[in-house]
Design an enzyme around this catalytic site. Sequence first.
Site, PDB file in Angstrom:
ATOM      1  N   SER A 319     -41.782   1.078  45.838  1.00  0.00           N
ATOM      2  CA  SER A 319     -43.216   1.331  46.125  1.00  0.00           C
ATOM      3  C   SER A 319     -43.831  -0.075  46.421  1.00  0.00           C
ATOM      4  O   SER A 319     -43.086  -0.903  46.750  1.00  0.00           O
ATOM      5  CB  SER A 319     -43.898   1.970  44.828  1.00  0.00           C
ATOM      6  OG  SER A 319     -43.605   1.039  43.648  1.00  0.00           O
ATOM      7  N   SER A 416     -52.686   3.703  41.875  1.00  0.00           N
ATOM      8  CA  SER A 416     -51.782   4.993  42.119  1.00  0.00           C
ATOM      9  C   SER A 416     -52.211   6.273  41.514  1.00  0.00           C
ATOM     10  O   SER A 416     -51.715   7.289  41.788  1.00  0.00           O
ATOM     11  CB  SER A 416     -50.451   4.481  41.460  1.00  0.00           C
ATOM     12  OG  SER A 416     -50.625   4.429  40.082  1.00  0.00           O
ATOM     13  N   GLY A 437     -56.558  -1.519  42.752  1.00  0.00           N
ATOM     14  CA  GLY A 437     -57.069  -0.348  43.157  1.00  0.00           C
ATOM     15  C   GLY A 437     -56.242   0.259  43.954  1.00  0.00           C
ATOM     16  O   GLY A 437     -55.142  -0.327  44.759  1.00  0.00           O
ATOM     17  N   ILE A 439     -54.922   1.413  47.815  1.00  0.00           N
ATOM     18  CA  ILE A 439     -54.858   0.760  49.168  1.00  0.00           C
ATOM     19  C   ILE A 439     -55.740   1.814  50.248  1.00  0.00           C
ATOM     20  O   ILE A 439     -55.382   2.988  50.274  1.00  0.00           O
ATOM     21  CB  ILE A 439     -53.816   0.658  49.790  1.00  0.00           C
ATOM     22  CG1 ILE A 439     -52.999  -0.169  48.624  1.00  0.00           C
ATOM     23  CG2 ILE A 439     -53.540   0.018  51.219  1.00  0.00           C
ATOM     24  CD1 ILE A 439     -51.262  -0.436  49.035  1.00  0.00           C
ATOM     25  N   HIS A 465     -60.968 -16.643  28.355  1.00  0.00           N
ATOM     26  CA  HIS A 465     -61.502 -17.474  28.624  1.00  0.00           C
ATOM     27  C   HIS A 465     -61.567 -18.822  27.848  1.00  0.00           C
ATOM     28  O   HIS A 465     -62.096 -19.977  28.091  1.00  0.00           O
ATOM     29  CB  HIS A 465     -63.140 -17.262  29.284  1.00  0.00           C
ATOM     30  CG  HIS A 465     -63.873 -18.028  30.215  1.00  0.00           C
ATOM     31  ND1 HIS A 465     -63.571 -19.308  30.299  1.00  0.00           N
ATOM     32  CD2 HIS A 465     -64.876 -17.658  30.926  1.00  0.00           C
ATOM     33  CE1 HIS A 465     -64.070 -19.654  31.487  1.00  0.00           C
ATOM     34  NE2 HIS A 465     -65.127 -18.923  31.451  1.00  0.00           N
ATOM     35  N   ASP A 469     -59.861 -21.023  32.647  1.00  0.00           N
ATOM     36  CA  ASP A 469     -61.225 -21.413  33.499  1.00  0.00           C
ATOM     37  C   ASP A 469     -61.212 -20.333  34.605  1.00  0.00           C
ATOM     38  O   ASP A 469     -60.055 -20.300  35.190  1.00  0.00           O
ATOM     39  CB  ASP A 469     -61.501 -22.903  33.533  1.00  0.00           C
ATOM     40  CG  ASP A 469     -60.637 -23.630  34.210  1.00  0.00           C
ATOM     41  OD1 ASP A 469     -60.013 -22.854  35.439  1.00  0.00           O
ATOM     42  OD2 ASP A 469     -60.126 -24.875  33.790  1.00  0.00           O
TER      43      ASP A 469
END
Length: 495
Positions: A319, A416, A437, A439, A465, A469
């Site tokens: 995949s 998926s 996300g 395709i 964070h 950065d």
Amino acid sequence: MAAIARGSSALFRRLLIQQYRRRCLRVQEARGLSFGLLPAPTLDRTSQVRGGRSLQMLGRGLHASAAHRGAVVQFKLSDIGEGIMEVTVKEWYVKEGDKVSQFDSICEVQSDKASVTITSRYDGVITKLYYDADDVALVGKPLVDIETESTSDVIQEEDVVETPAMAREEHTHQEIKGLKTQATPAVRRLAMENNIKLSEVVGSGKDGRILKEDILDFLARQTGAILPPSPFRETRTPDPPGAAPSAELQPPPAGPRRVLADKDVTEPLKGFRKAMAKSMTAALAIPHLGLCDQVDVSRLVALRDELKAEARGHGVNLSYMPFFIKAASLCLARFPILNASLDQSCQNITYKVSHNIGVAMDTALGLLVPTVKNVQLLSILEVARELNRLQELGAAGQLGTADLSGGTFSLSNIGSIGGTYAKPVILPPEVAIGALGKIQVLPRFDASGHVIRAHVMNVSWSADHRVIDGATMCRFSNMWRDFLQNPASMLLHLK
Ligand code: CAO
């Protein structure tokens, strides 16, 4: 020679056991309890505990122990690692009155990370189950009572009354030429976590006992001259105190659909849901930095189409994920800060050598995050094969602690299942995660300004964070994007 040595050591062991039995018999007779060849006694709870303790003490003294006909042993749920204090009993494989042998499966328990098969250490008859299916069982508390039988074999483990926790059956039924493999629970776990069958390892300890070094040597031979930090060591990298283990961070499993009732239903949080509540609360402590981008994966789509049949020829389903995972690993090599963990007091950062990339997976037990271990050492085909294996285990609800622990970085492919964007939550003690996300085929401009058909995928990164950065996250993301927009460029960096 080895066979002769093994034969004489077995004889010696047998003599030891006989001697030990005679000692036990004397001790128990002195206490007014009957063990050994005498009929099975009915013990009250206090006597059982006392009996169990004395067995335990003597067993430790000899570094071997024998079970005794008539002794009712409280078989306790051992520490199954990763700070797990309780488990849910998923299924009993035995009932009261059943006869069991050493290494027979007794029950399946569900910790907050994995499903574990508990096996017997004794030959005997089950006289009591302490829990019903679905009950929460506590580590260190009795699971079953077993009325033991006389046996001529040495029980392999150091501790007599606790249960060895084995995640897979293949690791609980280990035999070398008819002899039970000797290894302590810690060594068995090390083997299990590295997917090594004990039967394939030659033990260098006394009587062929398999030692930790034997497993590490075996692993080194498998992986080549340089031994990478094993997932075992990774899983033992101290987590920040109070931080939840990494595989516990996904949304709750859908679970069986509840038939709508006419009143509200309240039930205790259990298993994975409970773990998620704990780990999500821990994740809240991390200041999340978010970064999103779009990737034109048109070339990757074409390349994957081209390679799919060839991978199939190797028995592998290819995949897009293996490309995403490998590209992430190549980038982690350049940005080790993203493959690190921070201690809870923010005093120390540990850069991990292994790229153990967690993949959010929709499994029979709900969403889990198994890890593809040491991606830095794997080809794309090997990553795909490993992912296939994890998916098969996930579909069967059989992912074990070894596969679910030790993650150093994660990817969540929401695409998926049809999602376009996501905001991923970091899985402590990791410091970064990416969500992918679906395709989509979308219009885009080419270099000459013409509208073209492009395959576009969104990616969202979350980073801790406190140590990462925005510029670093963005550079990492750019590099990852470039590898996938031009997948041939990955070839230059593959080893
Ligand atoms: N866009 C388009 N197609 C995609 C895709 C995406 N983002 N991701 C996967 N696909 C395709 C695959 O290429 C495959 O197509 P083919 O049949 O043509 O090969 C098909 O969808 C099915 O793929 P898959 O899901 O079996 O395998 P995968 O390697 O792509 O994904 C895994 C593996 C573990 C991510 C997936 O099985 C899974 O469990 N997905 C759900 C993850 C999830 O629930 N995430 C949410 C987490 S919330 O924190």
